[in-house]
Enzyme design. Structure first.
Site, PDB file in Angstrom:
ATOM      1  N   HIS A  97       0.869  -1.181   0.000  1.00 38.33           N
ATOM      2  CA  HIS A  97       0.000   0.000   0.000  1.00 38.33           C
ATOM      3  C   HIS A  97       0.912   1.239   0.000  1.00 38.33           C
ATOM      4  CE1 HIS A  97      -2.821   2.928   1.808  1.00 38.33           C
ATOM      5  NE2 HIS A  97      -3.787   2.113   1.440  1.00 38.33           N
ATOM      6  N   ASP A 156       2.900  -4.921   7.914  1.00 36.05           N
ATOM      7  CA  ASP A 156       1.715  -4.078   7.769  1.00 36.05           C
ATOM      8  C   ASP A 156       0.504  -5.004   7.906  1.00 36.05           C
ATOM      9  OD1 ASP A 156      -0.527  -2.770   6.847  1.00 36.05           O
ATOM     10  OD2 ASP A 156       0.426  -1.930   5.062  1.00 36.05           O
ATOM     11  N   GLN A 210      -4.731  -5.284   6.858  1.00 33.45           N
ATOM     12  CA  GLN A 210      -5.740  -6.169   6.263  1.00 33.45           C
ATOM     13  C   GLN A 210      -5.749  -7.544   6.912  1.00 33.45           C
ATOM     14  OE1 GLN A 210      -8.008  -5.227   4.197  1.00 33.45           O
ATOM     15  NE2 GLN A 210      -7.185  -3.254   3.534  1.00 33.45           N
ATOM     16  N   LYS A 214     -10.520  -0.834  10.265  1.00 32.77           N
ATOM     17  CA  LYS A 214     -10.674  -1.955   9.339  1.00 32.77           C
ATOM     18  C   LYS A 214     -11.095  -3.227  10.073  1.00 32.77           C
ATOM     19  CE  LYS A 214      -7.323  -0.194   6.029  1.00 32.77           C
ATOM     20  NZ  LYS A 214      -8.128   0.231   4.881  1.00 32.77           N
ATOM     21  N   CYS A 217      -4.719   2.574  -3.767  1.00 32.84           N
ATOM     22  CA  CYS A 217      -3.468   3.064  -3.174  1.00 32.84           C
ATOM     23  C   CYS A 217      -2.306   2.113  -3.422  1.00 32.84           C
ATOM     24  CB  CYS A 217      -3.594   3.334  -1.675  1.00 32.84           C
ATOM     25  SG  CYS A 217      -4.768   4.615  -1.300  1.00 32.84           S
TER      26      CYS A 217
END
Ligand SMILES: Cc1ncc(COP(=O)(O)O)c(C=O)c1O
Lengths: 140, 404
Positions: free
Chosen positions: B121, B198, B201, B224, B362
């Site tokens: 991202h 990261d 998600q 999220k 993104c």
């Protein structure tokens, strides 16, 4: 050929005939398909309108006091909206183009395409059309 | 709990959009919030609001305790060793920026390298670009395979003496690919390279155990994972955080201030300058309880069912192509009609009450690699149903006809 207001009213009357979104968008898609093609030499980054999710190329020239636009996009609905803008603004005097508030977009229920979430594509397109007109007016 | 019953905890799902029931399939952008999260936040402002760590009065103690208890809950949620390793931020983006800045200040030297992947991202690309340019270091990018997975051989060979850190996504937001985080970290550690994951998600879908992963940093966002916007977490191993200089400065992060010299506070406060977002931290805590109560096993089995069903239904639509076919995939499905711009698909889906994301998500470098202007992305959450997948498939079939 009519002035800007007459052209806008003509489009508003056309859109009044649609009773659902499907008809409206089918019409936009048809308009998009029938948009006269832009000269390939203007389909470069230089003529790209910034900030649209779909790519939009816009070119304008000034002849006998009238602005003539041509444009293209890789998305059909965007192309359909461009076709409407060109129908209203192309062939008009630069001064009239700058003054016009484009409120017909609201009236035909396409306001959502002006919103930020659409990456402001249509808003940028209108701005770019007006910038062309402004430049032509300044140049005389 | 049945999905219909669960849906009743999400008031927004009752909304109608363009005269149709809302079908919300944009969960990878942000999830909707259950009542217990909304009420936790509202209750904080009704009953507990006060500035924390400061006043000695009743409310301040109450709020401070709630805030620090939330930190403990998050510690246990991701199984960190100490609460001091949990830093509250505005979200994944800020968590990554913090590490890129502070880790960079301490450890990045001219000629060093940072490794990322081609499926990152923008928020796991740009902060590293900035850190690299500041310290004259180099950004190295691990390519992906044709199936949309991380190229592990390339990853192994890109690591070297100069690699200072690898920053890799746990789950790709654009493709749904679940990366083998444990393996990535093991390989990097053999090269003495710390790893930032990261997890934006990942936390909505799978159990994350930072000690089992052995990651050096882990970042995620509340919004999220059924929590509020404006709050996120940076987990960092104490051994790194202790060495890193502060990111922002001001109140809260200091121990003593005179005009000549300031001594910094200890972890985690050293990295939490200013009045924190207490209400949303409590909302995030409520979101973790919500997830824990549902259980990641049940969440995963429901979402896998939706994903498989969607692949089957959408796979039958003419000229529709999936952008990736990873072996392990979260409930994110990216696709495109070869002859229809994703923007057109998105506009028409919206007209039919279906919310998806279209565009580059993104991840512009990834779109360039895939040679598409963008994709249409449907992403599923705990409250989605197979009926909603049917609505999506029918809508896409209709768009196929309209734009034929
Ligand atoms: C993989 C990934 N990383 C980072 C981010 C950034 O998260 P946030 O905007 O919450 O900071 C996102 C959110 O879109 C994401 O999907």
């Amino acid at each position: 050929m009519g002035n800007i207001k007459e052209k806008e009213n003509e489009i508003i009357r056309e859109f009044e005939l649609f009773d659902d979104w499907m008809d409206k968008y089918n019409y936009l898609i048809e308009l998009g398909k029938s948009l006269p093609p832009i000269d390939e030499k203007y389909k470069t980054d230089k003529y790209l309108v910034k900030g649209c999710q779909a790519r939009v190329w816009l070119y304008a020239e000034h002849n006998d006091g009238r602005v003539k636009y041509s444009a293209d996009s890789d998305a059909l609905i965007t192309k359909g909206i461009i076709a409407l803008l060109i129908r209203v603004l192309s062939g008009q005097a630069a001064g009239d183009i700058i003054k016009n508030d484009m409120s017909f977009i609201d009236e035909i229920g396409l306001r959502e395409h002006l919103s930020q979430t659409r990456s402001n594509g249509l808003a940028n397109m209108i701005k770019q059309m007006k910038l062309y007109a402004l430049a032509f007016e300044k140049a005389g | 709990m049945g999905v219909q019953e669960l849906r009743r905890s999400f008031p927004i799902l009752e909304k109608r959009v363009n005269n149709r029931p809302l079908v919300y399939l944009d969960n990878a952008a942000t999830t909707q919030k259950p009542l217990e999260v909304i009420e936790r936040i509202s209750n904080y402002y009704r009953e507990e609001n006060s500035n924390i760590h400061r006043g000695a009065h009743y409310l301040s103690n109450l709020a401070t305790e709630a805030y620090e208890n939330a930190r403990k809950s998050i510690r246990s949620f991701i199984n960190a060793e100490n609460s001091s390793e949990i830093i509250f931020t505005r979200g994944t983006t800020e968590s990554i920026n913090l590490v890129a800045h502070s880790f960079g200040e301490k450890y990045l030297k001219k000629g060093d390298e940072i490794v990322i992947s081609a499926m990152e991202h923008h928020s796991n690309i740009v902060p590293w670009q900035i850190a690299c340019s500041r310290h004259e270091a180099r950004l190295r990018v691990v390519p992906i395979t044709a199936g949309g997975e991380l190229d592990m051989d390339a990853f192994r060979s890109i690591l070297g003496e100069k690699t200072r850190l690898a920053a890799i996504t746990h789950v790709s937001n654009a493709l749904g690919t679940i990366n083998p985080a444990r393996e990535i970290i093991e390989i990097a550690h053999k090269n003495d390279t710390p790893v930032l994951i990261d997890g934006a998600q990942a936390t909505p879908h799978m159990k994350v155990d930072v000690r089992e992963l052995d990651c050096d940093f882990y970042c995620f966002s509340g919004h999220k994972m059924y929590g509020p916007m404006g709050v996120g977490v940076l987990y960092g191993k104490e051994k790194w955080l202790n060495e890193m200089p502060p990111y922002q400065s001001g109140g809260e992060m200091i121990k003593d201030v005179s005009f000549e010299k300031t001594t910094y506070n200890e972890l985690p406060f050293r990295f939490e300058a200013g009045t924190p977002n207490v209400a949303d931290v409590l909302g995030l805590e409520a979101a973790t309880s919500f997830i824990t109560r549902l259980g990641y096993d049940d969440i995963a089995s429901h979402e896998v069912e939706l994903l498989e069903y969607a692949k089957e239904k959408l796979g039958q639509i003419e000229k529709l192509r999936f952008l990736a076919s990873p072996r392990r995939q979260s409930s994110v499905l990216s696709f495109i009609f070869d002859d229809i711009h994703p923007y057109d698909t998105g506009v028409l889906l919206d007209k039919m009450g279906v919310a998806v994301r279209t565009g580059h998500h993104c991840t512009q470098p990834l779109m360039d690699i895939l040679e598409v202007p963008g994709t249409v992305r449907a992403s599923f959450g705990v409250y989605n149903t197979t009926e909603e997948v049917d609505i999506l498939a029918d809508a896409l079939a209709r768009i196929r006809e309209m734009l034929a």
